[in-house]
Design an enzyme around this catalytic site. Sequence first.
Site, PDB file in Angstrom:
ATOM      1  N   ASP A 271     -75.363-103.417 101.736  1.00 53.71           N
ATOM      2  CA  ASP A 271     -76.714-102.842 101.770  1.00 53.71           C
ATOM      3  C   ASP A 271     -76.641-101.350 101.426  1.00 53.71           C
ATOM      4  O   ASP A 271     -76.991-100.487 102.230  1.00 53.71           O
ATOM      5  CB  ASP A 271     -77.374-103.041 103.142  1.00 53.71           C
ATOM      6  CG  ASP A 271     -76.558-102.427 104.284  1.00 53.71           C
ATOM      7  OD1 ASP A 271     -77.164-102.102 105.343  1.00 53.71           O
ATOM      8  OD2 ASP A 271     -75.336-102.213 104.120  1.00 53.71           O
TER       9      ASP A 271
ATOM     10  N   ASP B 214     -71.478 -97.904 102.104  1.00 57.95           N
ATOM     11  CA  ASP B 214     -71.315 -99.068 101.219  1.00 57.95           C
ATOM     12  C   ASP B 214     -70.895 -98.606  99.818  1.00 57.95           C
ATOM     13  O   ASP B 214     -70.042 -99.213  99.171  1.00 57.95           O
ATOM     14  CB  ASP B 214     -72.630 -99.831 101.073  1.00 57.95           C
ATOM     15  CG  ASP B 214     -73.221-100.303 102.383  1.00 57.95           C
ATOM     16  OD1 ASP B 214     -73.648 -99.445 103.183  1.00 57.95           O
ATOM     17  OD2 ASP B 214     -73.247-101.511 102.624  1.00 57.95           O
TER      18      ASP B 214
ATOM     19  N   VAL C  97     -70.484-106.275 104.888  1.00 54.57           N
ATOM     20  CA  VAL C  97     -70.632-104.910 105.415  1.00 54.57           C
ATOM     21  C   VAL C  97     -72.116-104.542 105.581  1.00 54.57           C
ATOM     22  O   VAL C  97     -72.529-103.392 105.335  1.00 54.57           O
ATOM     23  CB  VAL C  97     -69.909-103.876 104.518  1.00 54.57           C
ATOM     24  CG1 VAL C  97     -68.397-104.075 104.577  1.00 54.57           C
ATOM     25  CG2 VAL C  97     -70.395-103.968 103.066  1.00 54.57           C
TER      26      VAL C  97
ATOM     27  N   GLN D  71     -75.251 -87.220 109.671  1.00 55.40           N
ATOM     28  CA  GLN D  71     -74.344 -87.548 110.780  1.00 55.40           C
ATOM     29  C   GLN D  71     -74.294 -86.376 111.754  1.00 55.40           C
ATOM     30  O   GLN D  71     -74.302 -86.539 112.968  1.00 55.40           O
ATOM     31  CB  GLN D  71     -72.939 -87.853 110.243  1.00 55.40           C
ATOM     32  CG  GLN D  71     -72.838 -89.099 109.394  1.00 55.40           C
ATOM     33  CD  GLN D  71     -72.981 -90.384 110.185  1.00 55.40           C
ATOM     34  OE1 GLN D  71     -72.568 -90.469 111.333  1.00 55.40           O
ATOM     35  NE2 GLN D  71     -73.609 -91.390 109.581  1.00 55.40           N
TER      36      GLN D  71
ATOM     37  N   HIS E 195     -67.460 -96.441 107.387  1.00 57.32           N
ATOM     38  CA  HIS E 195     -67.472 -97.722 108.107  1.00 57.32           C
ATOM     39  C   HIS E 195     -67.039 -98.873 107.188  1.00 57.32           C
ATOM     40  O   HIS E 195     -66.136 -99.635 107.499  1.00 57.32           O
ATOM     41  CB  HIS E 195     -68.888 -98.043 108.599  1.00 57.32           C
ATOM     42  CG  HIS E 195     -69.484 -97.062 109.561  1.00 57.32           C
ATOM     43  ND1 HIS E 195     -69.049 -96.883 110.850  1.00 57.32           N
ATOM     44  CD2 HIS E 195     -70.537 -96.205 109.403  1.00 57.32           C
ATOM     45  CE1 HIS E 195     -69.803 -95.975 111.461  1.00 57.32           C
ATOM     46  NE2 HIS E 195     -70.694 -95.549 110.615  1.00 57.32           N
ATOM     47  N   ASP E 196     -67.731 -99.020 106.063  1.00 59.79           N
ATOM     48  CA  ASP E 196     -67.587-100.240 105.262  1.00 59.79           C
ATOM     49  C   ASP E 196     -66.247-100.336 104.550  1.00 59.79           C
ATOM     50  O   ASP E 196     -65.708-101.432 104.365  1.00 59.79           O
ATOM     51  CB  ASP E 196     -68.740-100.341 104.250  1.00 59.79           C
ATOM     52  CG  ASP E 196     -70.068-100.549 104.955  1.00 59.79           C
ATOM     53  OD1 ASP E 196     -71.119-100.336 104.326  1.00 59.79           O
ATOM     54  OD2 ASP E 196     -70.067-100.909 106.150  1.00 59.79           O
TER      55      ASP E 196
HETATM   56  O1  RIB Z   1     -73.122 -99.513 111.730  1.00 58.80           O
HETATM   57  C1  RIB Z   1     -72.577 -99.198 110.470  1.00 58.80           C
HETATM   58  C2  RIB Z   1     -73.059-100.164 109.422  1.00 58.80           C
HETATM   59  O2  RIB Z   1     -74.475-100.076 109.310  1.00 58.80           O
HETATM   60  C3  RIB Z   1     -72.516 -99.855 108.012  1.00 58.80           C
HETATM   61  O3  RIB Z   1     -72.371-101.046 107.284  1.00 58.80           O
HETATM   62  C4  RIB Z   1     -73.595 -99.015 107.402  1.00 58.80           C
HETATM   63  O4  RIB Z   1     -73.634 -99.131 105.975  1.00 58.80           O
HETATM   64  C5  RIB Z   1     -74.830 -99.623 107.995  1.00 58.80           C
HETATM   65  O5  RIB Z   1     -75.165-100.748 107.207  1.00 58.80           O
HETATM   66 CA    CA Z   2     -73.383-101.293 105.085  1.00 55.60          CA
END
Ligand code: RIB
Ligand code: CA
Length: 311
Positions: free
Chosen positions: A9, A14, A120, A222, A234-235
Amino acid sequence: MTSFIIDCDPGHDDAVAIVVAAHHLNVIGLTTVFGNSSIENTTRNALDILDGAGFEHIPVAAGASGPLIGQTKTGEAIHGKSGLDGATLPTSTRQAIEQDAADFIIQASHEHDDLVIIAVAPETNLAIAMKRDPTLASRLTEISIMGGSTSHGNATAAAEYNIYADPEAAVRVFESGVPIRMVGLNVTSTFGITQTELDKLHAGTGIGRELAGALQFYLDRQTSTYERSHAPMHDTCALIPYINPEWIEYQPLHVVVECMGTHTRGMTLCDLRGSVVGGGIANSENSNAQVAISANTTAIIEQVVSDLLQD
Ligand code: RIB
Ligand code: CA
């Protein structure tokens, strides 16, 4: 050779994961879903990222615009109205393919005998695909999820966004019988790119330069939202087992997704008793997922920056 579909997404983190994956893995397609922004925006962003990074050959199949049940909750507070605010990518002239995400995943599972889904985002596309074809799960090698947490949430105190956005979909995925890897906020939120790395991207070339503005927006959000000095990747963490398995340690745990809790809906309850109080109650025999517990954060960030700076 293992083939990969990235269900995403985009979304700033991502975007980085897509670039890193395309550099290292046999990515046969992206499937997009609502989440960080609307399905229209995440699909547009996916096409712009792929084309901007020189991966025009990778198709994009659009998927669900909302969760299986309940309201659509987006991540625009962090990613902006477009889902990729701050980006200066040229607009792709491509469109998503006719096939929807679920059908793309199902067809790929017949054409590729070693297929891994990198999930993700909210897991709605996977849940729809598994309902549309109940034999799909038997043809997937593994699902590598960025989602959940063994500790804190981000969407709520208990729930991580990707699970919180569609808990019922996550239940179907965790109960599908496909081998699951889960990297959650307990690992992914603890590190990321800082202004130091961003300055290298601003001064660099290639997709890193194109994404530098977007990642600066993401870092600034952030900082303002979480008082963080790093922008979590994260992804990208969901890719690491297939790029360098040494860099993230996973442990077999039993994981359930809470759907009914007044305060805990969307929580991934990971049974840590086996590691805290010793074997017995909850140990690897009861596990239904490999869950990330630690990471070589320096190596991962160095790899991210190196890939983003490649022309
Ligand atoms: O919580 C982090 C996730 O939520 C990641 O995949 C970020 O892209 C959002 O989608
Ligand atoms: Ca994501």
